[in-house]
Design an enzyme around this catalytic site. Structure first.
Site, PDB file in Angstrom:
ATOM      1  N   ASP A  16      -0.926  -3.075  -2.932  1.00  0.00           N
ATOM      2  CA  ASP A  16      -0.473  -1.362  -2.511  1.00  0.00           C
ATOM      3  C   ASP A  16       0.028  -0.959  -2.018  1.00  0.00           C
ATOM      4  OD1 ASP A  16      -2.485   0.548  -1.357  1.00  0.00           O
ATOM      5  OD2 ASP A  16      -2.501  -0.595   0.360  1.00  0.00           O
ATOM      6  N   ASP A  18       0.680   2.164   0.050  1.00  0.00           N
ATOM      7  CA  ASP A  18       0.893   2.205   1.789  1.00  0.00           C
ATOM      8  C   ASP A  18       0.648   1.343   2.552  1.00  0.00           C
ATOM      9  OD1 ASP A  18       1.428   5.923   1.936  1.00  0.00           O
ATOM     10  OD2 ASP A  18      -0.903   5.430   0.769  1.00  0.00           O
ATOM     11  N   ASP A 258      -3.325  -3.567   3.111  1.00  0.00           N
ATOM     12  CA  ASP A 258      -3.011  -3.578   4.987  1.00  0.00           C
ATOM     13  C   ASP A 258      -4.316  -3.349   4.414  1.00  0.00           C
ATOM     14  OD1 ASP A 258      -3.138  -0.621   5.632  1.00  0.00           O
ATOM     15  OD2 ASP A 258      -2.465  -0.720   2.817  1.00  0.00           O
TER      16      ASP A 258
END
Length: 395
Positions: A16, A18, A258
Site C-alpha cells: 500500500d 499511504d 496499514d
C-alpha cells in the site's frame, strides 16, 4: 501452517502507499484533516466558528479503533466479542450507568465484520490540494535503508507491486517525493484508484482493470496481460498475471498495508495472501516512549513522526481495556476488537517498513497463528500492555 514467515519464501511483494511506504508527519496531517472538515462545516454548513479551535483535550479524544453508532450518534469502543467497552455522545463520555443502560453487556446489535468502502475524489476540498502544494510539510522521505531494501528484493527476483486507492496523479506526487523521480524502476506493477477493499472482494466483471493516459482512465481490459501501470482492477486478474510472470501455479504473495479494513482483512480473507500490518501504535506503546519500541539501530530516521494517541485518557488502550464484571466481582481486562483483528488477519505486525529493512530476507518472523497467541506476531516487540498482562482474560 508453518510457524515462521520469511520474505525469502515469497514470490511477490506488494505495498500500500499511504502510511505504509509513504510515512506522514502525523501531527501536521491530523491538524490538516481536522481543519479541512471544520472549515467545511463552518463555511458551507453554518456551524459555530468555535469548531476551528482545537484544544489538547480534543486531541486526546482522537484515536484509532473506534466505531460510530449512526443510530444513536455515539462513538463506541468495542471488545473482541462485540460488546461496548466505552462510548461518547459527541465528545462527552457516557458514564458507566448510562453505558450499561444503552448497550448492556451483550454484543452491539450492529456488530459485523468488514464492509465496503466508498470512493472519493482527490482534486477538491482542502486536504489533497494542500498536500500537493507543500508535500515537505506533511510527508517523510523514505530512508536509504528502505530504498536499498526495495532494490534488494528486486535483485532477489521478487516481483514488486504498489496497490493504492489514491489516484494516479497523487500517487505519482507522493512516490516522487518519498522515493525519487525514478520510483517506477522499483515496481513491476503499479495499480492506482484500486478502490480497496473492493479490489480484493469484487469479481473481475465488477471491477475490470483500465489503462491510463495522462493520468486519465481509458478503456476497460478483459484481462491483465503484462506488467505496467493500471487503474482500478481486481485481485483475480492480477493473480493470473502473477502466475505468468513467476511461472508458478500458485505464487506466494505478501502484502504490506496499514488499514485492517482496506488492506489486511481483504487481502487475507479473499486472496489468501500473507499480510504485514504497519501498526504505528507499536512505535509509541512503551510507556509513551516511541524510541523504546524499535531496536536502537533502527531508530532516528523518522524523528518527530509518531502516533497521536496510543493511550487515550478518555478511550484507554488501543489493544486492551477493562470490562465491568458481574455484580460484586472485579473488573477484568479484555482484548479490543481492533486487537483481535490484528492477530486474526495479519501474518505479522511491524511499526514501520524501516524496522525490518536491514534484516536479511530469510529472517524468520514468528506468525500470529503459530501458537494461537495474540502477541507472537508483533515485531520487534509485542505491545507492552499485552506482554505484561499476565492476568488478561477474554470474554
Amino acid at each position: 501452517m508453518a510457524q515462521h514467515f520469511s520474505l525469502a519464501a515469497c514470490d511477490v511483494v506488494g505495498f500500500d502507499l499511504d502510511h505504509t511506504l509513504c510515512r506522514y508527519n502525523l501531527p501536521e496531517v491530523a491538524r490538516l484533516i481536522y481543519d479541512s472538515f471544520a472549515q467545511f462545516l463552518v463555511k458551507e454548513k453554518g456551524y459555530d466558528e468555535e469548531l476551528l479551535t482545537v484544544t489538547p483535550e480534543d486531541w486526546d479524544f482522537c484515536c484509532r479503533g473506534l466505531a460510530l453508532d449512526l443510530e444513536d450518534g455515539n462513538f463506541i469502543k468495542l471488545a473482541d466479542n462485540g460488546t461496548v467497552l466505552r462510548a461518547s455522545h459527541g465528545t462527552k463520555m457516557l458514564p458507566p450507568e448510562v453505558l450499561a443502560e444503552e448497550y448492556g453487556r451483550k454484543e452491539w446489535k450492529h456488530f459485523t465484520p468488514d464492509s465496503g468502502m466508498a470512493c472519493r475524489s482527490e482534486n477538491c476540498g482542502i486536504y489533497f490540494p494542500e498536500i500537493k502544494r507543500d508535500p515537505g510539510r506533511y510527508l517523510h522521505t523514505c530512508p536509504e535503508s528502505v530504498k536499498k531494501w526495495l532494490q534488494q528484493l528486486r535483485n532477489a527476483g521478487k516481483i514488486l507491486m504498489l496497490i493504492t486507492s489514491s489516484h494516479s496523479d497523487y500517487c505519482r506526487l507522493l512516490c516522487e517525493y518519498i522515493l525519487g523521480n525514478d520510483f517506477e524502476d522499483l515496481f513491476d506493477i503499479v495499480i492506482t484508484n484500486a478502490l480497496k477493499p473492493g479490489f480484493f472482494s469484487h469479481l473481475p466483471s465488477q471491477r475490470p482493470f483500465r489503462t491510463l493516459e495522462n493520468d486519465e482512465e481509458q478503456e476497460a481490459l478483459p484481462s491483465l496481460d503484462k506488467p505496467g501501470w493500471y487503474s482500478q482492477g481486481n485481485a483475480v486478474h492480477l493473480y493470473e498475471l502473477l502466475k505468468k510472470m513467476t511461472c508458478r501455479p500458485e505464487p506466494k504473495v505478501v502484502y504490506f498495508g496499514d488499514s485492517m479494513h482496506s488492506d489486511i482483512f481483504p487481502a487475507c480473507h479473499y486472496s489468501n495472501w500473507e499480510t504485514v500490518l504497519i501498526l504505528e501504535e507499536l512505535r509509541a506503546d512503551r510507556d509513551g516512549k516511541p524510541e523504546e519500541s524499535e531496536p536502537l539501530e533502527k531508530k532516528g530516521k523518522y524523528e518527530g513522526s509518531k502516533p497521536l494517541n496510543t493511550l487515550s485518557k478518555k478511550w484507554g488502550s488501543f489493544f486492551i481495556d477493562s470490562a465491568s464484571g458481574l455484580e460484586n466481582t472485579e473488573d477484568s481486562l479484555v482484548y479490543t476488537w481492533s486487537c483481535k483483528r490484528i492477530s486474526a488477519y495479519s501474518t505479522i505486525a511491524i511499526p514501520s517498513i524501516e524496522a525490518i529493512a536491514e534484516l536479511p530476507l530469510d529472517y524468520k518472523f514468528t506468525r500470529f497463528s503459530s501458537d494461537n497467541s495474540k502477541t507472537a506476531g508483533y515485531y520487534p516487540n509485542p505491545p507492552l500492555v499485552l506482554s505484561n498482562d499476565g492476568k488478561l482474560t477474554t470474554k
